[in-house]
Design a protein around this motif. Structure first.
Motif, PDB file in Angstrom:
ATOM      1  N   TYR A 189       0.824  -1.197   0.000  1.00 51.50           N
ATOM      2  CA  TYR A 189       0.000   0.000   0.000  1.00 51.50           C
ATOM      3  C   TYR A 189       0.865   1.256   0.000  1.00 51.50           C
ATOM      4  CZ  TYR A 189      -3.372   3.524   1.250  1.00 51.50           C
ATOM      5  OH  TYR A 189      -4.140   4.661   1.247  1.00 51.50           O
ATOM      6  N   LEU A 190       1.901   1.276   0.828  1.00 56.36           N
ATOM      7  CA  LEU A 190       2.769   2.449   0.883  1.00 56.36           C
ATOM      8  C   LEU A 190       3.506   2.669  -0.438  1.00 56.36           C
ATOM      9  CD1 LEU A 190       4.221   2.177   4.493  1.00 56.36           C
ATOM     10  CD2 LEU A 190       2.529   3.810   3.638  1.00 56.36           C
ATOM     11  N   CYS A 191       3.928   1.588  -1.075  1.00 57.29           N
ATOM     12  CA  CYS A 191       4.582   1.718  -2.384  1.00 57.29           C
ATOM     13  C   CYS A 191       3.612   2.257  -3.428  1.00 57.29           C
ATOM     14  CB  CYS A 191       5.157   0.380  -2.834  1.00 57.29           C
ATOM     15  SG  CYS A 191       6.592  -0.136  -1.888  1.00 57.29           S
ATOM     16  N   ALA A 192       2.390   1.743  -3.436  1.00 57.97           N
ATOM     17  CA  ALA A 192       1.386   2.229  -4.385  1.00 57.97           C
ATOM     18  C   ALA A 192       1.048   3.690  -4.109  1.00 57.97           C
ATOM     19  CB  ALA A 192       0.132   1.365  -4.309  1.00 57.97           C
ATOM     20  N   LEU A 193       0.966   4.061  -2.838  1.00 57.47           N
ATOM     21  CA  LEU A 193       0.675   5.446  -2.474  1.00 57.47           C
ATOM     22  C   LEU A 193       1.818   6.365  -2.876  1.00 57.47           C
ATOM     23  CD1 LEU A 193      -1.391   7.277  -1.120  1.00 57.47           C
ATOM     24  CD2 LEU A 193      -0.232   6.851   1.045  1.00 57.47           C
ATOM     25  N   TYR A 194       3.057   5.910  -2.704  1.00 50.18           N
ATOM     26  CA  TYR A 194       4.211   6.714  -3.114  1.00 50.18           C
ATOM     27  C   TYR A 194       4.210   6.903  -4.626  1.00 50.18           C
ATOM     28  CZ  TYR A 194       8.963   8.259  -3.947  1.00 50.18           C
ATOM     29  OH  TYR A 194      10.050   8.963  -4.366  1.00 50.18           O
ATOM     30  N   ARG A 195       3.921   5.835  -5.346  1.00 49.51           N
ATOM     31  CA  ARG A 195       3.867   5.926  -6.811  1.00 49.51           C
ATOM     32  C   ARG A 195       2.783   6.908  -7.236  1.00 49.51           C
ATOM     33  NH1 ARG A 195       3.095   1.008 -11.117  1.00 49.51           N
ATOM     34  NH2 ARG A 195       3.128   2.319 -12.960  1.00 49.51           N
ATOM     35  N   PHE A 196       1.638   6.857  -6.578  1.00 44.31           N
ATOM     36  CA  PHE A 196       0.551   7.774  -6.893  1.00 44.31           C
ATOM     37  C   PHE A 196       0.956   9.213  -6.590  1.00 44.31           C
ATOM     38  CE2 PHE A 196      -3.286  10.026  -5.283  1.00 44.31           C
ATOM     39  CZ  PHE A 196      -3.904  10.218  -6.492  1.00 44.31           C
ATOM     40  N   ALA A 197       1.633   9.421  -5.461  1.00 41.48           N
ATOM     41  CA  ALA A 197       2.027  10.771  -5.066  1.00 41.48           C
ATOM     42  C   ALA A 197       3.084  11.356  -5.994  1.00 41.48           C
ATOM     43  CB  ALA A 197       2.542  10.759  -3.636  1.00 41.48           C
ATOM     44  N   THR A 198       3.978  10.522  -6.472  1.00 40.02           N
ATOM     45  CA  THR A 198       5.073  11.040  -7.298  1.00 40.02           C
ATOM     46  C   THR A 198       4.740  11.108  -8.776  1.00 40.02           C
ATOM     47  OG1 THR A 198       6.066   8.832  -7.420  1.00 40.02           O
ATOM     48  CG2 THR A 198       6.874  10.321  -5.696  1.00 40.02           C
ATOM     49  N   THR A 199       3.962  10.160  -9.284  1.00 43.82           N
ATOM     50  CA  THR A 199       3.701  10.119 -10.733  1.00 43.82           C
ATOM     51  C   THR A 199       2.234  10.328 -11.089  1.00 43.82           C
ATOM     52  OG1 THR A 199       3.327   7.723 -10.791  1.00 43.82           O
ATOM     53  CG2 THR A 199       5.605   8.495 -11.054  1.00 43.82           C
ATOM     54  N   GLY A 200       1.334  10.165 -10.129  1.00 46.40           N
ATOM     55  CA  GLY A 200      -0.087  10.254 -10.412  1.00 46.40           C
ATOM     56  C   GLY A 200      -0.663   8.998 -11.023  1.00 46.40           C
ATOM     57  N   LEU A 257      -1.646   4.896 -10.884  1.00 49.85           N
ATOM     58  CA  LEU A 257      -2.040   3.842  -9.962  1.00 49.85           C
ATOM     59  C   LEU A 257      -1.962   2.497 -10.659  1.00 49.85           C
ATOM     60  CD1 LEU A 257      -5.063   5.561  -8.263  1.00 49.85           C
ATOM     61  CD2 LEU A 257      -2.917   4.958  -7.187  1.00 49.85           C
ATOM     62  N   VAL A 258      -1.825   1.455  -9.876  1.00 49.18           N
ATOM     63  CA  VAL A 258      -1.771   0.100 -10.419  1.00 49.18           C
ATOM     64  C   VAL A 258      -3.086  -0.601 -10.139  1.00 49.18           C
ATOM     65  CG1 VAL A 258       0.719  -0.089 -10.198  1.00 49.18           C
ATOM     66  CG2 VAL A 258      -0.716  -0.747  -8.291  1.00 49.18           C
ATOM     67  N   GLY A 259      -3.324  -1.684 -10.850  1.00 50.61           N
ATOM     68  CA  GLY A 259      -4.478  -2.532 -10.569  1.00 50.61           C
ATOM     69  C   GLY A 259      -5.799  -1.990 -11.059  1.00 50.61           C
ATOM     70  N   GLY A 260      -5.793  -1.093 -12.030  1.00 51.93           N
ATOM     71  CA  GLY A 260      -7.047  -0.610 -12.585  1.00 51.93           C
ATOM     72  C   GLY A 260      -7.715   0.494 -11.777  1.00 51.93           C
ATOM     73  N   LEU A 261      -7.062   0.994 -10.756  1.00 50.78           N
ATOM     74  CA  LEU A 261      -7.629   2.092  -9.983  1.00 50.78           C
ATOM     75  C   LEU A 261      -7.380   3.408 -10.700  1.00 50.78           C
ATOM     76  CD1 LEU A 261      -6.476   1.099  -6.394  1.00 50.78           C
ATOM     77  CD2 LEU A 261      -8.763   0.920  -7.324  1.00 50.78           C
ATOM     78  N   THR A 262      -8.254   4.360 -10.449  1.00 54.47           N
ATOM     79  CA  THR A 262      -8.075   5.700 -10.990  1.00 54.47           C
ATOM     80  C   THR A 262      -7.850   6.662  -9.833  1.00 54.47           C
ATOM     81  OG1 THR A 262     -10.428   6.225 -10.871  1.00 54.47           O
ATOM     82  CG2 THR A 262      -9.639   5.184 -12.910  1.00 54.47           C
ATOM     83  N   PRO A 263      -7.249   7.808 -10.080  1.00 51.19           N
ATOM     84  CA  PRO A 263      -7.075   8.779  -8.988  1.00 51.19           C
ATOM     85  C   PRO A 263      -8.401   9.176  -8.339  1.00 51.19           C
ATOM     86  CG  PRO A 263      -5.671   9.374 -10.825  1.00 51.19           C
ATOM     87  CD  PRO A 263      -6.538   8.233 -11.282  1.00 51.19           C
ATOM     88  N   GLU A 264      -9.462   9.225  -9.129  1.00 43.91           N
ATOM     89  CA  GLU A 264     -10.775   9.574  -8.572  1.00 43.91           C
ATOM     90  C   GLU A 264     -11.253   8.510  -7.582  1.00 43.91           C
ATOM     91  OE1 GLU A 264     -10.208   9.497 -11.992  1.00 43.91           O
ATOM     92  OE2 GLU A 264      -9.824  11.651 -12.056  1.00 43.91           O
ATOM     93  N   THR A 265     -10.972   7.240  -7.886  1.00 45.67           N
ATOM     94  CA  THR A 265     -11.370   6.149  -6.989  1.00 45.67           C
ATOM     95  C   THR A 265     -10.626   6.250  -5.669  1.00 45.67           C
ATOM     96  OG1 THR A 265     -11.695   4.731  -8.922  1.00 45.67           O
ATOM     97  CG2 THR A 265     -11.576   3.651  -6.785  1.00 45.67           C
TER      98      THR A 265
END
Length: 108
Positions: free
Chosen positions: A79-90, A92-100
């Motif tokens: 979760y922390l790795c996915a959150l870091y990736r989202f924070a740095t690049t915008g 997400l993995v696994g079919g999630l969208t930023p809105e989700t």
């Protein structure tokens, strides 16, 4: 580096809180199940002379608690790795969208 870290935390603090709370709910559930199981084993022990049921129930719970703790640790790191990736690049993995992801923290 400190300014960048602070900016990342400000950007994703809501998602981090929601994710952490979800992981902690699982840990609380495991703790409650342990108290219940050990209480039931003690109740059984009170009415029988054999310690075997208590020992078996306790060891079963202990093995499950260790396995659950390990799995929760792995889930937290993922979760922390996915959150870091989202924070740095915008991204997400696994079919999630930023809105989700942001919907978990949106006030309703």
């Amino acid at each position: 580096a400190l300014k960048r870290s602070a900016a990342l935390i400000r950007k994703t603090w809501g998602e981090a809180v929601v994710g952490y709370a979800g992981l902690q709910l699982g840990a609380i559930g495991m703790a409650i199940s342990g108290v219940w199981l050990i209480g039931m084993a003690g109740f059984i022990r009170q009415f029988t002379d054999a310690a075997f049921p208590f020992v078996v129930m306790f060891l079963t719970w202990l093995i499950a608690a260790v396995a659950f703790s390990y799995a929760m640790g792995v889930a937290e790191v993922i979760y922390l790795c996915a959150l870091y990736r989202f924070a740095t690049t915008g991204q997400l993995v696994g079919g999630l969208t930023p809105e989700t992801v942001k919907a978990g923290w949106r006030l309703k």
